[in-house]
Write a protein that holds these residues in place. Structure first.
Motif, PDB file in Angstrom:
ATOM      1  N   ILE A  16       0.851  -1.178   0.000  1.00 15.82           N
ATOM      2  CA  ILE A  16       0.000   0.000   0.000  1.00 15.82           C
ATOM      3  C   ILE A  16       0.894   1.237   0.000  1.00 15.82           C
ATOM      4  CG2 ILE A  16      -1.872   1.230   1.164  1.00 15.82           C
ATOM      5  CD1 ILE A  16      -2.640  -1.641   0.343  1.00 15.82           C
ATOM      6  N   SER A  17       0.652   2.131  -0.948  1.00 16.68           N
ATOM      7  CA  SER A  17       1.454   3.346  -1.026  1.00 16.68           C
ATOM      8  C   SER A  17       0.582   4.527  -1.437  1.00 16.68           C
ATOM      9  CB  SER A  17       2.594   3.172  -2.022  1.00 16.68           C
ATOM     10  OG  SER A  17       2.071   2.876  -3.304  1.00 16.68           O
ATOM     11  N   LYS A  18       1.132   5.708  -1.240  1.00 15.85           N
ATOM     12  CA  LYS A  18       0.428   6.928  -1.638  1.00 15.85           C
ATOM     13  C   LYS A  18       1.270   7.663  -2.665  1.00 15.85           C
ATOM     14  CE  LYS A  18      -1.761  11.114  -0.061  1.00 15.85           C
ATOM     15  NZ  LYS A  18      -2.057  12.021   1.042  1.00 15.85           N
ATOM     16  N   GLN A  19       0.628   8.034  -3.756  1.00 17.76           N
ATOM     17  CA  GLN A  19       1.295   8.797  -4.797  1.00 17.76           C
ATOM     18  C   GLN A  19       0.403   9.985  -5.133  1.00 17.76           C
ATOM     19  OE1 GLN A  19       2.281   6.575  -8.278  1.00 17.76           O
ATOM     20  NE2 GLN A  19       3.615   8.177  -9.064  1.00 17.76           N
ATOM     21  N   ASP A  20       0.906  11.168  -4.894  1.00 18.94           N
ATOM     22  CA  ASP A  20       0.124  12.399  -5.037  1.00 18.94           C
ATOM     23  C   ASP A  20      -1.096  12.309  -4.120  1.00 18.94           C
ATOM     24  OD1 ASP A  20       1.980  13.421  -6.882  1.00 18.94           O
ATOM     25  OD2 ASP A  20       0.965  12.397  -8.538  1.00 18.94           O
ATOM     26  N   SER A  21      -2.302  12.308  -4.679  1.00 21.51           N
ATOM     27  CA  SER A  21      -3.501  12.245  -3.839  1.00 21.51           C
ATOM     28  C   SER A  21      -4.225  10.906  -3.956  1.00 21.51           C
ATOM     29  CB  SER A  21      -4.457  13.383  -4.211  1.00 21.51           C
ATOM     30  OG  SER A  21      -4.843  13.241  -5.561  1.00 21.51           O
ATOM     31  N   THR A  22      -3.540   9.890  -4.458  1.00 19.06           N
ATOM     32  CA  THR A  22      -4.153   8.581  -4.675  1.00 19.06           C
ATOM     33  C   THR A  22      -3.419   7.516  -3.869  1.00 19.06           C
ATOM     34  OG1 THR A  22      -4.698   9.230  -6.938  1.00 19.06           O
ATOM     35  CG2 THR A  22      -4.789   6.895  -6.435  1.00 19.06           C
ATOM     36  N   TYR A  23      -4.199   6.637  -3.252  1.00 22.97           N
ATOM     37  CA  TYR A  23      -3.640   5.471  -2.548  1.00 22.97           C
ATOM     38  C   TYR A  23      -3.703   4.279  -3.488  1.00 22.97           C
ATOM     39  CZ  TYR A  23      -3.899   8.229   1.686  1.00 22.97           C
ATOM     40  OH  TYR A  23      -3.716   9.196   2.632  1.00 22.97           O
ATOM     41  N   ASN A  24      -2.615   3.512  -3.537  1.00 20.57           N
ATOM     42  CA  ASN A  24      -2.519   2.362  -4.431  1.00 20.57           C
ATOM     43  C   ASN A  24      -2.241   1.093  -3.639  1.00 20.57           C
ATOM     44  OD1 ASN A  24      -2.589   3.925  -6.953  1.00 20.57           O
ATOM     45  ND2 ASN A  24      -0.655   4.718  -6.205  1.00 20.57           N
ATOM     46  N   ALA A  25      -2.855   0.009  -4.058  1.00 14.78           N
ATOM     47  CA  ALA A  25      -2.580  -1.319  -3.520  1.00 14.78           C
ATOM     48  C   ALA A  25      -2.096  -2.163  -4.685  1.00 14.78           C
ATOM     49  CB  ALA A  25      -3.828  -1.919  -2.904  1.00 14.78           C
ATOM     50  N   ILE A  26      -0.884  -2.702  -4.563  1.00 13.25           N
ATOM     51  CA  ILE A  26      -0.275  -3.448  -5.663  1.00 13.25           C
ATOM     52  C   ILE A  26       0.142  -4.818  -5.158  1.00 13.25           C
ATOM     53  CG2 ILE A  26       1.583  -3.476  -7.357  1.00 13.25           C
ATOM     54  CD1 ILE A  26       1.703  -0.383  -6.939  1.00 13.25           C
ATOM     55  N   GLN A  27      -0.284  -5.861  -5.886  1.00 10.11           N
ATOM     56  CA  GLN A  27       0.095  -7.235  -5.545  1.00 10.11           C
ATOM     57  C   GLN A  27       1.109  -7.723  -6.573  1.00 10.11           C
ATOM     58  OE1 GLN A  27      -2.797 -10.445  -5.926  1.00 10.11           O
ATOM     59  NE2 GLN A  27      -2.311 -11.076  -3.859  1.00 10.11           N
TER      60      GLN A  27
END
Length: 64
Positions: free
Chosen positions: A13-24
């Protein structure tokens, strides 16, 4: 990009700019505006995946 969780139920789980991303590792990606939304999406995905796997084990055919 700022990492929030290195391993949350198999997702990074990470944050880039104003979006949170979940990457598998399998290439599955979820993007949401709020952290709670992306965590809820991951929880729902994992629970549905586990249910599908457990139902598959119960539907085996007899070997007679």
């Amino acid at each position: 990009m700022r990492t929030i969780y290195e391993n949350y139920r198999g997702f990074k789980i990470s944050k880039q700019d104003s979006t949170y991303n979940a990457i598998q590792a399998d290439g599955i990606v979820f993007s949401r505006w709020q952290l709670s939304q992306v965590l809820d999406t991951v929880d729902n995905y994992v629970e549905v995946s586990e249910n599908i796997l457990s139902e598959g084990a119960d539907t085996e055919f007899p070997l007679n």
